[in-house]
Design a protein around this motif. Structure first.
Motif, PDB file in Angstrom:
ATOM      1  N   LEU A 115       0.834  -1.205   0.000  1.00 54.59           N
ATOM      2  CA  LEU A 115       0.000   0.000   0.000  1.00 54.59           C
ATOM      3  C   LEU A 115       0.868   1.255   0.000  1.00 54.59           C
ATOM      4  O   LEU A 115       0.566   2.240  -0.691  1.00 54.59           O
ATOM      5  CB  LEU A 115      -0.935   0.002   1.202  1.00 54.59           C
ATOM      6  N   SER A 116       1.960   1.231   0.750  1.00 58.94           N
ATOM      7  CA  SER A 116       2.864   2.385   0.790  1.00 58.94           C
ATOM      8  C   SER A 116       3.426   2.674  -0.600  1.00 58.94           C
ATOM      9  O   SER A 116       3.500   3.840  -1.025  1.00 58.94           O
ATOM     10  CB  SER A 116       3.999   2.102   1.781  1.00 58.94           C
ATOM     11  N   LEU A 117       3.814   1.630  -1.325  1.00 57.86           N
ATOM     12  CA  LEU A 117       4.313   1.790  -2.696  1.00 57.86           C
ATOM     13  C   LEU A 117       3.246   2.396  -3.601  1.00 57.86           C
ATOM     14  O   LEU A 117       3.508   3.316  -4.384  1.00 57.86           O
ATOM     15  CB  LEU A 117       4.747   0.424  -3.231  1.00 57.86           C
ATOM     16  N   LEU A 118       2.027   1.906  -3.484  1.00 58.31           N
ATOM     17  CA  LEU A 118       0.936   2.375  -4.341  1.00 58.31           C
ATOM     18  C   LEU A 118       0.543   3.818  -4.019  1.00 58.31           C
ATOM     19  O   LEU A 118       0.222   4.598  -4.920  1.00 58.31           O
ATOM     20  CB  LEU A 118      -0.273   1.449  -4.189  1.00 58.31           C
ATOM     21  N   LEU A 119       0.578   4.170  -2.742  1.00 54.76           N
ATOM     22  CA  LEU A 119       0.256   5.544  -2.354  1.00 54.76           C
ATOM     23  C   LEU A 119       1.257   6.530  -2.958  1.00 54.76           C
ATOM     24  O   LEU A 119       0.884   7.613  -3.418  1.00 54.76           O
ATOM     25  CB  LEU A 119       0.252   5.681  -0.830  1.00 54.76           C
ATOM     26  N   ALA A 122       0.351   6.920  -6.523  1.00 56.15           N
ATOM     27  CA  ALA A 122      -0.968   7.520  -6.776  1.00 56.15           C
ATOM     28  C   ALA A 122      -1.062   8.990  -6.415  1.00 56.15           C
ATOM     29  O   ALA A 122      -2.030   9.657  -6.788  1.00 56.15           O
ATOM     30  CB  ALA A 122      -2.036   6.751  -5.997  1.00 56.15           C
ATOM     31  N   CYS A 123      -0.060   9.518  -5.698  1.00 57.03           N
ATOM     32  CA  CYS A 123      -0.212  10.851  -5.095  1.00 57.03           C
ATOM     33  C   CYS A 123      -0.455  11.961  -6.122  1.00 57.03           C
ATOM     34  O   CYS A 123      -1.034  13.001  -5.781  1.00 57.03           O
ATOM     35  CB  CYS A 123       0.980  11.186  -4.218  1.00 57.03           C
ATOM     36  N   ASP A 124      -0.027  11.764  -7.365  1.00 53.55           N
ATOM     37  CA  ASP A 124      -0.243  12.798  -8.392  1.00 53.55           C
ATOM     38  C   ASP A 124      -1.501  12.549  -9.228  1.00 53.55           C
ATOM     39  O   ASP A 124      -1.792  13.315 -10.139  1.00 53.55           O
ATOM     40  CB  ASP A 124       0.974  12.872  -9.326  1.00 53.55           C
ATOM     41  N   SER A 125      -2.216  11.494  -8.911  1.00 56.41           N
ATOM     42  CA  SER A 125      -3.419  11.177  -9.687  1.00 56.41           C
ATOM     43  C   SER A 125      -4.537  12.177  -9.373  1.00 56.41           C
ATOM     44  O   SER A 125      -4.741  12.545  -8.211  1.00 56.41           O
ATOM     45  CB  SER A 125      -3.912   9.764  -9.354  1.00 56.41           C
ATOM     46  N   PRO A 126      -5.276  12.610 -10.403  1.00 60.95           N
ATOM     47  CA  PRO A 126      -6.416  13.509 -10.139  1.00 60.95           C
ATOM     48  C   PRO A 126      -7.510  12.831  -9.323  1.00 60.95           C
ATOM     49  O   PRO A 126      -8.380  13.502  -8.768  1.00 60.95           O
ATOM     50  CB  PRO A 126      -6.911  13.877 -11.545  1.00 60.95           C
ATOM     51  N   ASN A 130     -10.365  10.014  -4.268  1.00 63.35           N
ATOM     52  CA  ASN A 130     -11.306   8.904  -4.454  1.00 63.35           C
ATOM     53  C   ASN A 130     -10.650   7.572  -4.128  1.00 63.35           C
ATOM     54  O   ASN A 130     -11.256   6.701  -3.491  1.00 63.35           O
ATOM     55  CB  ASN A 130     -11.816   8.879  -5.896  1.00 63.35           C
ATOM     56  N   LEU A 131      -9.403   7.406  -4.573  1.00 57.36           N
ATOM     57  CA  LEU A 131      -8.682   6.171  -4.308  1.00 57.36           C
ATOM     58  C   LEU A 131      -8.472   5.974  -2.809  1.00 57.36           C
ATOM     59  O   LEU A 131      -8.624   4.865  -2.283  1.00 57.36           O
ATOM     60  CB  LEU A 131      -7.329   6.188  -5.027  1.00 57.36           C
ATOM     61  N   ARG A 155      -3.649  11.636   3.863  1.00 55.53           N
ATOM     62  CA  ARG A 155      -4.655  12.671   3.600  1.00 55.53           C
ATOM     63  C   ARG A 155      -6.026  12.122   3.222  1.00 55.53           C
ATOM     64  O   ARG A 155      -6.844  12.817   2.641  1.00 55.53           O
ATOM     65  CB  ARG A 155      -4.184  13.665   2.516  1.00 55.53           C
ATOM     66  N   ALA A 156      -6.298  10.877   3.577  1.00 56.33           N
ATOM     67  CA  ALA A 156      -7.670  10.386   3.427  1.00 56.33           C
ATOM     68  C   ALA A 156      -8.564  11.139   4.396  1.00 56.33           C
ATOM     69  O   ALA A 156      -8.154  11.455   5.529  1.00 56.33           O
ATOM     70  CB  ALA A 156      -7.745   8.889   3.708  1.00 56.33           C
ATOM     71  N   SER A 157      -9.783  11.440   3.966  1.00 54.79           N
ATOM     72  CA  SER A 157     -10.727  12.148   4.827  1.00 54.79           C
ATOM     73  C   SER A 157     -11.403  11.164   5.780  1.00 54.79           C
ATOM     74  O   SER A 157     -11.808  10.068   5.375  1.00 54.79           O
ATOM     75  CB  SER A 157     -11.786  12.846   3.969  1.00 54.79           C
ATOM     76  N   ALA A 158     -11.510  11.571   7.041  1.00 58.42           N
ATOM     77  CA  ALA A 158     -12.162  10.699   8.028  1.00 58.42           C
ATOM     78  C   ALA A 158     -13.633  10.488   7.711  1.00 58.42           C
ATOM     79  O   ALA A 158     -14.233   9.496   8.141  1.00 58.42           O
ATOM     80  CB  ALA A 158     -12.010  11.287   9.426  1.00 58.42           C
TER      81      ALA A 158
END
Length: 273
Positions: A115-119, A122-126, A130-131, A155-158
């Motif tokens: 998950l850390s690798l994928l995050l 993904a950080c620059d994805s528009p 959502n992800l 930075r996921a929203s609670a």
């Protein structure tokens, strides 16, 4: 050992057997085999056909399984890295509409390293928010506090950005995941945000969900965080709590917790369930 993928403009034609080989390498973490296949070069982004599906994958992913999703779900970070270098996408357009992505696959199976690798990828994805939200939804349901904490730090929203989506806190309360609920509350989750439960045709607040299911520690946590038993949606569930909470001792504890808070709500009304 540093692994590199040489990218060409076109992919070779891949048979069902070729696709099965890459999917198998992704599932089993066979790094050398995955590298060999990708250097043909073979498209890393195909959706698995029915003949290639495996019972080990979660049911929801059966229509949207890619090699990257398989590697992510099983926690094979090196294979996932190779697939990303070969320009595998984090999600398929069709799968994202259903909430399925490689990030969610890693989150739902408690694969923190992957998950850390994928995050990072993904950080620059528009669609980054959502992800994150889809992944947090799975992590709260499964009760993985470490994964929830990682997603919140990313930075996921609670609370889900979509006001019509189910509350993460309500989901954790229903499942009895006290530590996950604590993390969500610390991150600012709204204690009174309700969610619709179609099976019961009710809107549940986190407090009513925890009470219905008899999760006493969660009831204490939520009331301590300011949950009010008088909020609309809660009373109806307290009055019906006997439907799912068969243990009278648990129900009694729930009532005593509420009494300690000196609520003006009639406790005797609850006791008649």
């Amino acid at each position: 050992m540093e692994l590199q993928i040489v990218l060409l403009s076109d992919f070779c034609d891949a048979t069902l057997s070729d696709k099965g080989e890459l999917l198998d390498a992704a599932r089993r973490g066979r790094v050398a085999k995955a590298e060999e296949i990708l250097q043909r070069p073979q498209d890393p982004d195909f959706l698995a056909e029915e003949a290639l599906l495996d019972d080990d994958e979660p049911m929801g992913f059966s229509q949207y399984l890619t090699p990257l999703v398989a590697a992510s779900y099983h926690g094979h970070s090196e294979v996932a890295r190779l697939l990303l270098e070969a320009r595998a996408r984090l999600y398929d357009d069709r799968s994202l509409r259903r909430g399925y992505s490689a990030l969610q696959a890693a989150a739902m199976n408690d694969q923190a390293e992957t998950l850390s690798l994928l995050l990072e990828e993904a950080c620059d994805s528009p669609l980054y928010i959502n992800l994150l939200d889809d992944s947090l939804s799975s992590a709260t349901h499964n009760g993985s506090a470490a994964i929830v904490e990682m997603l919140l730090e990313a930075r996921a929203s609670a609370d889900p950005p979509d006001p019509f989506s189910s509350s993460h806190l309500c989901r954790a309360a229903w499942a009895g995941h006290t530590e996950v609920a604590r993390l969500l509350l610390q991150a600012g989750a709204k204690v009174h945000r309700s969610s619709y439960a179609p099976a019961y045709d009710l809107r549940l607040t986190p407090l009513s969900a925890a009470s219905w299911r008899g999760h006493v520690d969660l009831v204490r946590l939520l009331i301590g965080a300011g949950a009010d038993v008088r909020v609309s949606g809660t009373l109806s569930v307290y009055c019906c709590a006997g439907v799912d909470v068969s243990n009278r001792a648990k129900r009694s504890l729930v009532l005593r917790v509420a009494r300690c808070k000196r609520s003006r709500l009639s406790i005797s009304r609850w006791a008649r369930i």
